[in-house]
Design a protein around this motif. Structure first.
Motif, PDB file in Angstrom:
ATOM      1  N   ALA A 326       0.832  -1.201   0.000  1.00 17.80           N
ATOM      2  CA  ALA A 326       0.000   0.000   0.000  1.00 17.80           C
ATOM      3  C   ALA A 326       0.867   1.252   0.000  1.00 17.80           C
ATOM      4  O   ALA A 326       1.906   1.288   0.656  1.00 17.80           O
ATOM      5  CB  ALA A 326      -0.907  -0.018   1.236  1.00 17.80           C
ATOM      6  N   PRO A 327       0.429   2.250  -0.764  1.00 15.78           N
ATOM      7  CA  PRO A 327      -0.783   2.333  -1.597  1.00 15.78           C
ATOM      8  C   PRO A 327      -0.579   1.881  -3.044  1.00 15.78           C
ATOM      9  O   PRO A 327      -1.308   2.293  -3.918  1.00 15.78           O
ATOM     10  CB  PRO A 327      -1.106   3.825  -1.555  1.00 15.78           C
ATOM     11  N   ARG A 328       0.439   1.060  -3.298  1.00 17.02           N
ATOM     12  CA  ARG A 328       0.702   0.440  -4.590  1.00 17.02           C
ATOM     13  C   ARG A 328       0.978   1.459  -5.697  1.00 17.02           C
ATOM     14  O   ARG A 328       0.299   1.483  -6.721  1.00 17.02           O
ATOM     15  CB  ARG A 328      -0.464  -0.463  -4.989  1.00 17.02           C
ATOM     16  N   PRO A 329       1.970   2.306  -5.524  1.00 18.50           N
ATOM     17  CA  PRO A 329       2.277   3.282  -6.576  1.00 18.50           C
ATOM     18  C   PRO A 329       3.004   2.633  -7.746  1.00 18.50           C
ATOM     19  O   PRO A 329       3.646   1.586  -7.607  1.00 18.50           O
ATOM     20  CB  PRO A 329       3.182   4.285  -5.856  1.00 18.50           C
ATOM     21  N   HIS A 330       2.924   3.267  -8.897  1.00 16.22           N
ATOM     22  CA  HIS A 330       3.632   2.815 -10.091  1.00 16.22           C
ATOM     23  C   HIS A 330       4.865   3.695 -10.280  1.00 16.22           C
ATOM     24  O   HIS A 330       4.808   4.921 -10.130  1.00 16.22           O
ATOM     25  CB  HIS A 330       2.727   2.898 -11.320  1.00 16.22           C
ATOM     26  N   ALA A 331       5.985   3.068 -10.608  1.00 21.77           N
ATOM     27  CA  ALA A 331       7.242   3.802 -10.731  1.00 21.77           C
ATOM     28  C   ALA A 331       7.160   4.900 -11.779  1.00 21.77           C
ATOM     29  O   ALA A 331       7.738   5.975 -11.604  1.00 21.77           O
ATOM     30  CB  ALA A 331       8.385   2.840 -11.060  1.00 21.77           C
ATOM     31  N   ARG A 332       6.456   4.652 -12.878  1.00 14.44           N
ATOM     32  CA  ARG A 332       6.348   5.682 -13.916  1.00 14.44           C
ATOM     33  C   ARG A 332       5.681   6.941 -13.373  1.00 14.44           C
ATOM     34  O   ARG A 332       6.157   8.062 -13.598  1.00 14.44           O
ATOM     35  CB  ARG A 332       5.557   5.141 -15.102  1.00 14.44           C
ATOM     36  N   ASP A 333       4.584   6.783 -12.625  1.00 20.51           N
ATOM     37  CA  ASP A 333       3.876   7.942 -12.100  1.00 20.51           C
ATOM     38  C   ASP A 333       4.698   8.659 -11.040  1.00 20.51           C
ATOM     39  O   ASP A 333       4.663   9.891 -10.940  1.00 20.51           O
ATOM     40  CB  ASP A 333       2.531   7.507 -11.524  1.00 20.51           C
ATOM     41  N   VAL A 334       5.437   7.907 -10.230  1.00 19.52           N
ATOM     42  CA  VAL A 334       6.294   8.538  -9.226  1.00 19.52           C
ATOM     43  C   VAL A 334       7.389   9.363  -9.903  1.00 19.52           C
ATOM     44  O   VAL A 334       7.685  10.496  -9.493  1.00 19.52           O
ATOM     45  CB  VAL A 334       6.902   7.476  -8.294  1.00 19.52           C
ATOM     46  N   LEU A 335       7.999   8.827 -10.947  1.00 21.01           N
ATOM     47  CA  LEU A 335       9.042   9.572 -11.642  1.00 21.01           C
ATOM     48  C   LEU A 335       8.474  10.778 -12.368  1.00 21.01           C
ATOM     49  O   LEU A 335       9.147  11.818 -12.474  1.00 21.01           O
ATOM     50  CB  LEU A 335       9.773   8.651 -12.622  1.00 21.01           C
ATOM     51  N   LEU A 336       7.261  10.678 -12.870  1.00 24.52           N
ATOM     52  CA  LEU A 336       6.633  11.857 -13.470  1.00 24.52           C
ATOM     53  C   LEU A 336       6.418  12.948 -12.430  1.00 24.52           C
ATOM     54  O   LEU A 336       6.640  14.142 -12.702  1.00 24.52           O
ATOM     55  CB  LEU A 336       5.303  11.459 -14.112  1.00 24.52           C
ATOM     56  N   LEU A 337       5.988  12.564 -11.231  1.00 25.34           N
ATOM     57  CA  LEU A 337       5.844  13.541 -10.155  1.00 25.34           C
ATOM     58  C   LEU A 337       7.189  14.170  -9.804  1.00 25.34           C
ATOM     59  O   LEU A 337       7.279  15.391  -9.585  1.00 25.34           O
ATOM     60  CB  LEU A 337       5.231  12.874  -8.924  1.00 25.34           C
ATOM     61  N   ARG A 338       8.242  13.377  -9.762  1.00 27.90           N
ATOM     62  CA  ARG A 338       9.569  13.918  -9.462  1.00 27.90           C
ATOM     63  C   ARG A 338      10.036  14.880 -10.555  1.00 27.90           C
ATOM     64  O   ARG A 338      10.640  15.915 -10.268  1.00 27.90           O
ATOM     65  CB  ARG A 338      10.589  12.788  -9.298  1.00 27.90           C
ATOM     66  N   ALA A 339       9.778  14.513 -11.806  1.00 27.20           N
ATOM     67  CA  ALA A 339      10.202  15.382 -12.901  1.00 27.20           C
ATOM     68  C   ALA A 339       9.549  16.755 -12.814  1.00 27.20           C
ATOM     69  O   ALA A 339      10.174  17.773 -13.117  1.00 27.20           O
ATOM     70  CB  ALA A 339       9.887  14.723 -14.236  1.00 27.20           C
ATOM     71  N   VAL A 340       8.283  16.785 -12.372  1.00 25.17           N
ATOM     72  CA  VAL A 340       7.575  18.060 -12.262  1.00 25.17           C
ATOM     73  C   VAL A 340       8.021  18.819 -11.011  1.00 25.17           C
ATOM     74  O   VAL A 340       8.319  20.017 -11.070  1.00 25.17           O
ATOM     75  CB  VAL A 340       6.050  17.817 -12.248  1.00 25.17           C
ATOM     76  N   GLN A 341       8.076  18.135  -9.870  1.00 23.99           N
ATOM     77  CA  GLN A 341       8.396  18.818  -8.622  1.00 23.99           C
ATOM     78  C   GLN A 341       9.842  19.286  -8.575  1.00 23.99           C
ATOM     79  O   GLN A 341      10.130  20.387  -8.089  1.00 23.99           O
ATOM     80  CB  GLN A 341       8.105  17.897  -7.433  1.00 23.99           C
ATOM     81  N   GLU A 342      10.779  18.453  -9.066  1.00 22.85           N
ATOM     82  CA  GLU A 342      12.193  18.788  -8.985  1.00 22.85           C
ATOM     83  C   GLU A 342      12.735  19.363 -10.290  1.00 22.85           C
ATOM     84  O   GLU A 342      13.931  19.607 -10.400  1.00 22.85           O
ATOM     85  CB  GLU A 342      12.995  17.548  -8.570  1.00 22.85           C
ATOM     86  N   ARG A 343      11.869  19.543 -11.273  1.00 21.75           N
ATOM     87  CA  ARG A 343      12.218  20.176 -12.543  1.00 21.75           C
ATOM     88  C   ARG A 343      13.420  19.489 -13.196  1.00 21.75           C
ATOM     89  O   ARG A 343      14.478  20.078 -13.413  1.00 21.75           O
ATOM     90  CB  ARG A 343      12.502  21.664 -12.335  1.00 21.75           C
ATOM     91  N   THR A 344      13.220  18.232 -13.501  1.00 16.29           N
ATOM     92  CA  THR A 344      14.283  17.434 -14.089  1.00 16.29           C
ATOM     93  C   THR A 344      13.894  17.006 -15.494  1.00 16.29           C
ATOM     94  O   THR A 344      12.743  17.152 -15.923  1.00 16.29           O
ATOM     95  CB  THR A 344      14.546  16.173 -13.246  1.00 16.29           C
ATOM     96  N   GLY A 345      14.858  16.456 -16.216  1.00 20.52           N
ATOM     97  CA  GLY A 345      14.564  15.793 -17.477  1.00 20.52           C
ATOM     98  C   GLY A 345      13.876  14.465 -17.223  1.00 20.52           C
ATOM     99  O   GLY A 345      13.914  13.918 -16.108  1.00 20.52           O
ATOM    100  N   PHE A 346      13.253  13.933 -18.275  1.00 17.01           N
ATOM    101  CA  PHE A 346      12.494  12.686 -18.143  1.00 17.01           C
ATOM    102  C   PHE A 346      12.714  11.852 -19.390  1.00 17.01           C
ATOM    103  O   PHE A 346      12.725  12.374 -20.509  1.00 17.01           O
ATOM    104  CB  PHE A 346      11.003  12.982 -17.963  1.00 17.01           C
ATOM    105  N   LEU A 347      12.889  10.534 -19.181  1.00 16.17           N
ATOM    106  CA  LEU A 347      13.052   9.615 -20.294  1.00 16.17           C
ATOM    107  C   LEU A 347      12.332   8.311 -19.967  1.00 16.17           C
ATOM    108  O   LEU A 347      12.619   7.673 -18.954  1.00 16.17           O
ATOM    109  CB  LEU A 347      14.532   9.330 -20.566  1.00 16.17           C
ATOM    110  N   ALA A 348      11.383   7.929 -20.820  1.00 23.08           N
ATOM    111  CA  ALA A 348      10.717   6.632 -20.726  1.00 23.08           C
ATOM    112  C   ALA A 348      11.142   5.808 -21.929  1.00 23.08           C
ATOM    113  O   ALA A 348      10.788   6.137 -23.066  1.00 23.08           O
ATOM    114  CB  ALA A 348       9.197   6.801 -20.691  1.00 23.08           C
ATOM    115  N   GLY A 349      11.941   4.782 -21.692  1.00 22.97           N
ATOM    116  CA  GLY A 349      12.475   3.967 -22.768  1.00 22.97           C
ATOM    117  C   GLY A 349      11.883   2.578 -22.776  1.00 22.97           C
ATOM    118  O   GLY A 349      11.550   2.015 -21.725  1.00 22.97           O
TER     119      GLY A 349
END
Length: 723
Positions: A326-349
């Motif tokens: 719990a609460p069963r988060p998905h890594a993709r969504d967590v990294l998307l949140l990090r990219a927005v909050q910490e203003r980073t680059g993002f790559l989904a390969g």
């Protein structure tokens, strides 16, 4: 006169006939265990400056998801900094339980979030009992990320922190931090030149930019080195990088590629295989800034990389990226949140492409990073198809379920090297599919999956409505099928068909990492295919309809992803590599494999889901549990105006299991409770209402826990198995 302070006083006279009652009272009084009185504002010397600590208690229920005020004793003032682990008394006798409920006055772990000068609590505060470690493990950035994840998935912050921060190892904290190495030089593009936008993406990262891209990798062995090059380009800008992979095997490949590119000491590998102590030691090195790059599996998505410049995920469609806790988060969504909050680059390969990343491209949040058709044809093997109907009519298939085309591919491939045979995983049994075209049988009302309630009754797994009579909308057939043959039996049949040829299996019980470049038959389940030293000479993908017929919205997407992962291990067409798939050639996932066009398939799949209102265009949540509890929760929900309730429908016995109440142990359950049938309901909202849906679910769950009424229910936002 009072009897306090140990004064001796004769006992009061016992009323006539009350000797037995007095004896009982005296026995009960002696049996009571005196509670330890916590230090409070009135009884302890407190810190002179900022004497109040706001503590996040490590207790999971959502109704306790808040900060609690505690007094800071003077002797703990220096160590009680924001972010450190502490122990506090929580519940009865703690002095700050505002709801008036007693949860037990034991000591619990927690984290100091901030120090303040005053508290709005009117009573006496309990004091912090102990600072477990002066190491500040909870940074403001990590706290903000965990709070965002908890809100998105209708969970508690304490549950997310248990996923984000590994258990403490005191021995690991005693080691002195090592200084970080200087930024490495900018890497050469290498095989990234095969992608038109590849060199530009690397250049943007090396210059300190924050590009966002969805990368459709070419088949072959180059993707680990290409991902390592992306990480190296980010390090060259003086920033940190984080890459999350679905399993330890793929993480080890990227780890080896990054070590070969930059040498040791510049990155660390975070996986469960390292063990608790070693994993915490590596995690501390990242938090202290000694290491600026992290490669790891799911739990690494929360790694506290300093000055983060890039977050990357590989194969985001793999179910391993979705946490089981719990609460069963998905890594993709967590990294998307990090990219927005910490203003980073993002790559989904990925070798394939999910509808979620296709949506990122459609709304313009990310840009595509893919090769041209000439490069794809040069890197991919030749893919040919055989339908199930052809297999049934083929005399050569009687020996080992092999069509003549597949037989020739295996025989010719074994002359040049190892051959891969992919068989659907044991347990991939679809509920129902058309016998003629293998199209999944779906409800005409809500497009949910149809199930066989009994020999003559069809029922929707979502809304529970019947479907009588049923006809396939694709081919008009009215006969259904649901069978599959496993990998072990296939290996036995291949051994008889090719006597004297080595046959090795790779699956759930034993997964092979690699195989030598020698003729052999490798029978593997999806996701367990070992890497061949110089690529497989050929591959045979059996029972394709079984993957396509799974009762899941992602059946086509998942089947294509599994096929591409296996086919990418085969040598290019120019070197004689060939793939034969046994599936209906006219189906869109099969055609996408033949053309090697995962991007086009994902775009079409996203458009179809948009028309039907399915995720990711919409947001969904599931509520499951005993029927009465589900009905009670649904009645108490304050849903958004656009919310739609599907069901409830019965839950199969294999998917049931009563959740344990807070503080309950198996010994406390006592006499078995009468079993109540389980049901599940799906809640669907339009885009933009996902946050309101999660908040409503969390509020309703908290209210039920406070009242302690009825059995618990399971709530999951964005369930992967909605059918």
């Amino acid at each position: 006169m009072s009897s306090e302070h140990g004064q001796n006083k004769p006992p009061a006279p016992t009323p006539p006939g009350g000797e037995q009652l007095a004896l009982i009272r005296d026995t009960v009084r002696k049996a009571k265990v005196p509670r330890a009185k916590p230090r409070t504002w009135r009884g302890a010397a407190l810190a002179e400056r900022l004497p109040v600590a706001r503590v996040l208690v490590d207790k999971g229920p959502v109704h306790l998801d808040k900060l609690w005020d505690y007094a800071v004793p003077a002797e703990l003032d220096a160590d009680a900094r924001p972010g450190v682990r502490v122990r506090v008394r929580f519940g009865a006798g703690a002095g700050n339980v505002r709801e008036g409920r007693r949860e037990g006055g034991g000591l619990l772990d927690g984290y100091i979030v901030e120090r303040v000068a005053e508290t709005d609590y009117k009573g006496p505060l309990a004091a912090i009992a102990q600072v477990l470690s002066p190491e500040p493990v909870l940074s403001p950035a990590l706290l903000a990320l965990c709070r965002a994840v908890a809100d998105r998935y209708a969970g508690s912050l304490a549950d997310v922190l248990q996923l984000a921060i590994p258990p403490r190892s005191a021995r690991a904290e005693t080691a002195s931090p090592t200084p970080a190495l200087p930024p490495p030089p900018r890497p050469e593009p290498g095989s990234w030149t095969r992608y038109p936008a590849g060199p530009g993406f690397l250049d943007a990262l090396a210059r300190g930019g924050t590009p966002r891209a969805v990368w459709t990798a070419l088949p072959g062995p180059h993707w680990p080195t290409e991902l390592a090059t992306v990480i190296a380009a980010t390090l060259a800008s003086g920033r940190g990088a984080l890459a999350v992979l679905p399993d330890g095997r793929s993480a080890a490949r990227v780890d080896a590629a990054l070590t070969a590119l930059l040498g040791p000491g510049r990155h660390t590998l975070l996986t469960a295989d390292a063990g608790p102590h070693e994993r915490y030691r590596r995690w501390l090195a990242v938090r202290r800034g000694s290491v600026r790059a992290v490669v790891g599996t799911r739990a690494a998505m929360f790694a506290p990389v300093q000055d983060l410049g890039l977050v990357a995920i590989w194969d985001d469609g793999d179910s391993s990226h979705s946490d089981d806790n719990a609460p069963r988060p998905h890594a993709r969504d967590v990294l998307l949140l990090r990219a927005v909050q910490e203003r980073t680059g993002f790559l989904a390969g990925d070798l394939s492409r999910t509808v979620e990343t296709a949506q990122l491209l459609e709304n313009g949040w990310a840009l595509p990073l893919e090769a041209g058709r000439e490069q794809v044809r040069a890197a991919a093997p030749l893919v040919r198809t055989v339908s199930d109907g052809d297999l049934a009519r083929d005399p050569a298939a009687r020996a080992a379920r092999l069509p003549s085309l597949g037989w020739r591919a295996l025989r010719e491939g074994l002359l040049r090297g190892p051959v891969l045979v992919q068989v659907p995983r044991r347990g991939y049994v679809p509920r129902l599919a058309c016998e003629r075209c293998r199209e999944p049988a779906r409800c005409p009302h809500c497009v949910g999956p149809l199930e066989a309630a009994d020999a003559d009754t069809l029922r929707c797994g979502w809304c529970g409505r019947g479907a009588h009579p049923w006809h396939c909308p694709s081919c008009g057939g009215n006969r259904l099928r649901a069978t599959v043959i496993g990998a072990r039996r296939t290996a036995e049949e291949l051994g008889r068909a090719f006597p004297g040829m080595p046959v090795r299996t790779s699956g759930r019980d034993h997964v092979l990492d690699a195989v030598p470049d020698q003729p052999a038959l490798i029978v593997a389940t999806p996701g367990a295919e070992p890497v061949a030293e110089h690529g497989y000479a050929a591959a045979l993908l059996l029972d394709g309809w079984a993957l396509l017929g799974r009762p899941d919205l992602r059946a086509g997407e998942e089947a294509l992803r599994r096929w591409l992962d296996a086919a990418a291990l085969v040598r290019p067409q120019g070197e004689g590599g060939a793939v034969v798939i046994v599936a209906e050639p006219t189906l869109s996932p099969v055609q996408a494999l033949v053309r090697w066009d995962p991007a086009g398939f994902a775009a079409r799949e996203l458009a179809e889901r948009a028309q039907l209102g399915f995720p990711p265009v919409s947001r969904m949540a599931s509520v499951s549990g005993p029927a009465s509890a589900v009905a009670e929760l649904l009645e108490s929900l304050e849903l958004p105006p656009d919310a739609e309730v599907l069901g409830p429908v019965p839950v199969p016995p294999a998917e049931q299991g009563r959740p344990r109440r807070a503080g309950e142990t198996p010994a406390k359950r006592g006499r078995p409770e009468p079993e109540e049938p389980w049901e599940r309901a799906l809640l669907r909202v339009r885009p933009g209402s996902g946050a309101a849906l999660a908040a409503a679910l969390k509020s309703a769950q908290a209210a039920r826990l406070v009242r302690r009424e009825g059995p618990p229910v399971r709530v999951r936002v964005d369930p992967p198995d909605i059918g």
